[in-house]
Design a protein around this motif. Sequence first.
Motif, PDB file in Angstrom:
ATOM      1  N   VAL A  30       0.869  -1.174   0.000  1.00 24.48           N
ATOM      2  CA  VAL A  30       0.000   0.000   0.000  1.00 24.48           C
ATOM      3  C   VAL A  30       0.908   1.227   0.000  1.00 24.48           C
ATOM      4  O   VAL A  30       1.760   1.378   0.882  1.00 24.48           O
ATOM      5  N   LEU A  31       0.752   2.085  -0.995  1.00 22.67           N
ATOM      6  CA  LEU A  31       1.574   3.289  -1.104  1.00 22.67           C
ATOM      7  C   LEU A  31       0.732   4.498  -0.711  1.00 22.67           C
ATOM      8  O   LEU A  31      -0.320   4.735  -1.295  1.00 22.67           O
ATOM      9  N   GLU A  32       1.178   5.237   0.294  1.00 25.02           N
ATOM     10  CA  GLU A  32       0.399   6.372   0.788  1.00 25.02           C
ATOM     11  C   GLU A  32       1.268   7.633   0.757  1.00 25.02           C
ATOM     12  O   GLU A  32       2.368   7.638   1.275  1.00 25.02           O
ATOM     13  N   ALA A  33       0.718   8.687   0.150  1.00 24.31           N
ATOM     14  CA  ALA A  33       1.467   9.944   0.054  1.00 24.31           C
ATOM     15  C   ALA A  33       1.606  10.636   1.411  1.00 24.31           C
ATOM     16  O   ALA A  33       2.609  11.270   1.700  1.00 24.31           O
ATOM     17  N   GLY A  34       0.614  10.472   2.250  1.00 24.40           N
ATOM     18  CA  GLY A  34       0.653  11.100   3.574  1.00 24.40           C
ATOM     19  C   GLY A  34       1.508  10.306   4.546  1.00 24.40           C
ATOM     20  O   GLY A  34       2.081   9.273   4.184  1.00 24.40           O
ATOM     21  N   ILE A  35       1.565  10.775   5.798  1.00 28.50           N
ATOM     22  CA  ILE A  35       2.379  10.046   6.775  1.00 28.50           C
ATOM     23  C   ILE A  35       1.571   8.973   7.476  1.00 28.50           C
ATOM     24  O   ILE A  35       2.102   8.193   8.244  1.00 28.50           O
ATOM     25  N   ASP A  36       0.273   8.948   7.221  1.00 25.25           N
ATOM     26  CA  ASP A  36      -0.559   8.009   7.966  1.00 25.25           C
ATOM     27  C   ASP A  36      -1.733   7.573   7.096  1.00 25.25           C
ATOM     28  O   ASP A  36      -2.032   8.187   6.066  1.00 25.25           O
ATOM     29  N   VAL A  37      -2.393   6.534   7.568  1.00 23.58           N
ATOM     30  CA  VAL A  37      -3.643   6.087   6.964  1.00 23.58           C
ATOM     31  C   VAL A  37      -4.668   7.217   7.124  1.00 23.58           C
ATOM     32  O   VAL A  37      -4.568   8.010   8.059  1.00 23.58           O
ATOM     33  N   ALA A  38      -5.622   7.281   6.227  1.00 21.89           N
ATOM     34  CA  ALA A  38      -6.725   8.253   6.338  1.00 21.89           C
ATOM     35  C   ALA A  38      -6.229   9.694   6.367  1.00 21.89           C
ATOM     36  O   ALA A  38      -6.618  10.480   7.224  1.00 21.89           O
ATOM     37  N   ALA A  39      -5.362  10.042   5.440  1.00 18.13           N
ATOM     38  CA  ALA A  39      -4.783  11.390   5.447  1.00 18.13           C
ATOM     39  C   ALA A  39      -5.568  12.374   4.591  1.00 18.13           C
ATOM     40  O   ALA A  39      -5.337  13.574   4.656  1.00 18.13           O
ATOM     41  N   HIS A 420       2.928   1.624  19.391  1.00 15.33           N
ATOM     42  CA  HIS A 420       3.492   0.327  18.997  1.00 15.33           C
ATOM     43  C   HIS A 420       2.502  -0.561  18.256  1.00 15.33           C
ATOM     44  O   HIS A 420       2.715  -1.757  18.128  1.00 15.33           O
ATOM     45  N   ARG A 421       1.428   0.004  17.769  1.00 16.39           N
ATOM     46  CA  ARG A 421       0.455  -0.801  17.021  1.00 16.39           C
ATOM     47  C   ARG A 421       1.007  -1.174  15.649  1.00 16.39           C
ATOM     48  O   ARG A 421       2.034  -0.650  15.230  1.00 16.39           O
ATOM     49  N   PRO A 422       0.320  -2.095  14.909  1.00 14.07           N
ATOM     50  CA  PRO A 422       0.862  -2.558  13.622  1.00 14.07           C
ATOM     51  C   PRO A 422       1.193  -1.413  12.669  1.00 14.07           C
ATOM     52  O   PRO A 422       2.140  -1.503  11.892  1.00 14.07           O
ATOM     53  N   ILE A 423       0.404  -0.353  12.698  1.00 14.44           N
ATOM     54  CA  ILE A 423       0.781   0.853  11.958  1.00 14.44           C
ATOM     55  C   ILE A 423       1.046   1.897  13.027  1.00 14.44           C
ATOM     56  O   ILE A 423       0.118   2.479  13.591  1.00 14.44           O
ATOM     57  N   PRO A 424       2.323   2.086  13.362  1.00 15.46           N
ATOM     58  CA  PRO A 424       2.659   2.832  14.571  1.00 15.46           C
ATOM     59  C   PRO A 424       2.408   4.329  14.454  1.00 15.46           C
ATOM     60  O   PRO A 424       2.501   4.919  13.382  1.00 15.46           O
ATOM     61  N   ALA A 425       2.097   4.934  15.603  1.00 11.27           N
ATOM     62  CA  ALA A 425       1.923   6.385  15.686  1.00 11.27           C
ATOM     63  C   ALA A 425       3.229   6.980  16.180  1.00 11.27           C
ATOM     64  O   ALA A 425       3.828   6.459  17.104  1.00 11.27           O
TER      65      ALA A 425
END
Lengths: 481, 426
Positions: A30-39, A420-425
Amino acid sequence: MFYDVVIIGAGISGAMCAYKLSKYKLNIAVLEAGIDVAAGSTRANSAIIHAGYDAKEGTLKAKLNVKGCEMMQELTDALGVHYKNCGSLVVGFDDYDREQIEILKKRGETNGVKGLRILDKRELHKMEPNVSPSAVCALFAPTAGIVCPYDLAFALSENAATNGAEFYFNFKVSSIEKTDNGYAVSDGNDTVCGKYIISATGIYCDEIAKMIDDPLPFEIIPRRGEYMLLDKAEGKTTQRTLFVTPNENGKGILVTPTADGNIIVGPNANVVDEKGDTSVTIEGLEEISEGARRLVPNINLGAMITSFAGVRPTPSTRDFYIQESEKCKNFIHVAGIESPGLASSPAIGDYVVDILKKCGLKLVEKPDYIPTRSKEGNFKLFYDMTDKERKAAIEKNPLYAKVVCRCENITEGDVVNAIHRPIPAYTSDMVKRRTRSGMGRCQGGFCNTKVAEIIARELGIPVDQVQKFGKNSNILCGKTK
Amino acid sequence: MHKSVVIIGGGPAGLAAAIGAYESGVEANDILIIEREKELGGVLNQCVHTGFGLTYFGEELSGGEYASRFIEKIEEYAIPYVTEATVLSVSKSKVIKFVSPQLGYTKVKADAVVLAMGCRERSRGTLNIAGTRPSGIFSAGSAQRFVNIEGYLPGKRIVILGSGDIGLIMARRLTLEGAKVLRVCEMKSHVSGSARNVEQCLNDFDIPLYLNSTVTKIVGEERVTGVVVSKVDENFKPIRGTGELVRCDTLVLSIGLIPENELTTEAGIKLDKKTNGAVVDQYFQTSLSGVFACGNVLHVHDIVDYVTAESINVGKACAGYVKGLIKPNKTKIPFEISDGVKYVVPQTFNFDPKKIDIILKRFVVYFRVSRDYEKAKITITSNGEELLSVIKNNIHSSQMHSVILTKKMAQVIEKNKNAKISVTEA
């Protein structure tokens, strides 16, 4: 690295595709331009699961909306996402509205929406006493609901990541080249190759289409919608989503509870020059205030805790466009996903999987598929726990006894977990969207120092390097004298 | 766990209430203070500036010094307290649920409860400010915490919106730490904070003050790069065409305080829309019998010295309640206010006719006025009979004022079952 499927965009549509595909033995990127999901649009919208009576009969939108809405409860239960099947009301104020409501009801029934009913004035006010006394009727849709849109996208992405999908953030696609066995997608620095490409790129889907020299057969118009969020103390203003009767300009300004118990008001719809323009305007806030008062004259807008805006990709055709590129084999456009994209998303995911199947993608189920957000299950925030669960959580990890965000009762245990979640903050906004810390009435006034300290400690960086949302958004400017 | 008196909040209000209760005969071990921070003292701990204690102690102390006077007493009396503890709920039957790393998930049943949770700052979100949402926007209190407790600078070129005392103090503090405070903007035509702070925090450092002006837009994608400052009319509406872009990297907001009454609301306690705090009687007892409130959770005070004085009395009243001296009287007497008064605390009276002065010999009435008076006449009447009348010079709407009710006046109010406070131009 070569992937079976490369998904561009980690908004609700991209995340849903990743979730649906990660059930199978596939290498997924998954390629995302933002730094996070739902950007993008997924972050700031009305968060409504529409029942499906708005879209014209026979459109793809109509079909996917009704189906997606039906799937939402089961999906959100499986992933531990806040969803409430609260129902919605389209409120009518005169004879013209009444006619429109009749049309909507008929349309909804043709689309397959269940349980639609027209309420008279008395029944409407019994159901929602705060609705304007000048309202005369309403269309009640019991299947509609509300969800936390970014949490849904996080949940889908976390599940996909747990099942092996690889996420590339800050990956702003600048070119797509055809290769012998698929496509090479590049951001100018790195290249990711895949056999099948899904472009789920929201307001940028037209630009991505141009990169493969297959421009979309319609225009994407970026329309900004502004919102006001009210304190939870006003949560009882309405139990259901309230719409005005729609006109040619769209669904209008609504008043709705959120899945977390606030009240949200908005949006307006103004075409913006710049796709990323999510600023709010005084005129916009006045416009939505006026719209909200029309539905609920005594609404307490003084209880606003924040205002924000999102930009949605409105297709000039007003329908979703989900299909394989006519020019480029194995390249799937998921384009024009404006409202009700969120409601439709589970059905969009299935629809895309079907297209891929038709393209020849082999789908073999994984024997070791994990149906939750992580191997350990879904993440429950302290604030969602029962007394018994809270007690157990604290016994296991005393950090759950340290409340960081006092407005929302978010604990240090929740914050550390988010990091520390699978997609870390790793920024304060990322922590905020995963935990709700700073989303309450003080808007981070008390917890921002604490969250910054926890992030710094967990990542082993100085506090003044902690960012709000990446790039140059550092919260602090160095040490004192 | 069972305690006679549980105090929620270990700031100046909670500490004074605990001391008041102990000194009136409640056993130390029958008291519990629940504090959410690591240390007792509340917001005083981040106030390194002086100016505290002038009224109560007759000397000028820093916030920390002021707090330590009370913390030392708590230690001396051996009153138990738990820190890093957050109260989740207070029930109607006075069962308090809280969590803390030290005690885990705990329930405590109390005979009397003191609500002393303090207040929070209004945030950007409550204002109609247009623009983006970058980093670099702080409430004055969180900027103060970053500077004074954590040792970090929130920004280098700073605009402060709001001229409350915290805003003024932070203007000086940030300047001393090397930041450039470009201006302080105030919507009103006069400063909200004290004249002393204007002199010592702004004038001494050549920080310009812009009255009748506000921030109408925030600019910047990642970090604040500027704010648009506009003039406002007499209704505080921005005047079109007066916007001026001020280049800065930080906006500090000092735009008001709101009592933190989440627990109070959940317990079903009646609130006063004017104070945003509980409705209380002369003992500062709320609508829930045995639950008292004091300090900034009840109404926002100007100086901590008043919080202390108020809260000591609440401690005394708690002790009286626990001993059964306070006989709840079903007929509450409303304390009405005239047009010139913004609010009054207490909002009701509930005297025991036979023993009006059993706990307190006299009763302090706190109030704010709705406009400024050069010479104000403050009167308290009951059935038209004037019980009290004082003339005060330079009464400002931004200040808290007080008058004292004697036993005699209380007897009349109790007899007539009504009371009213008025302020008029003398």
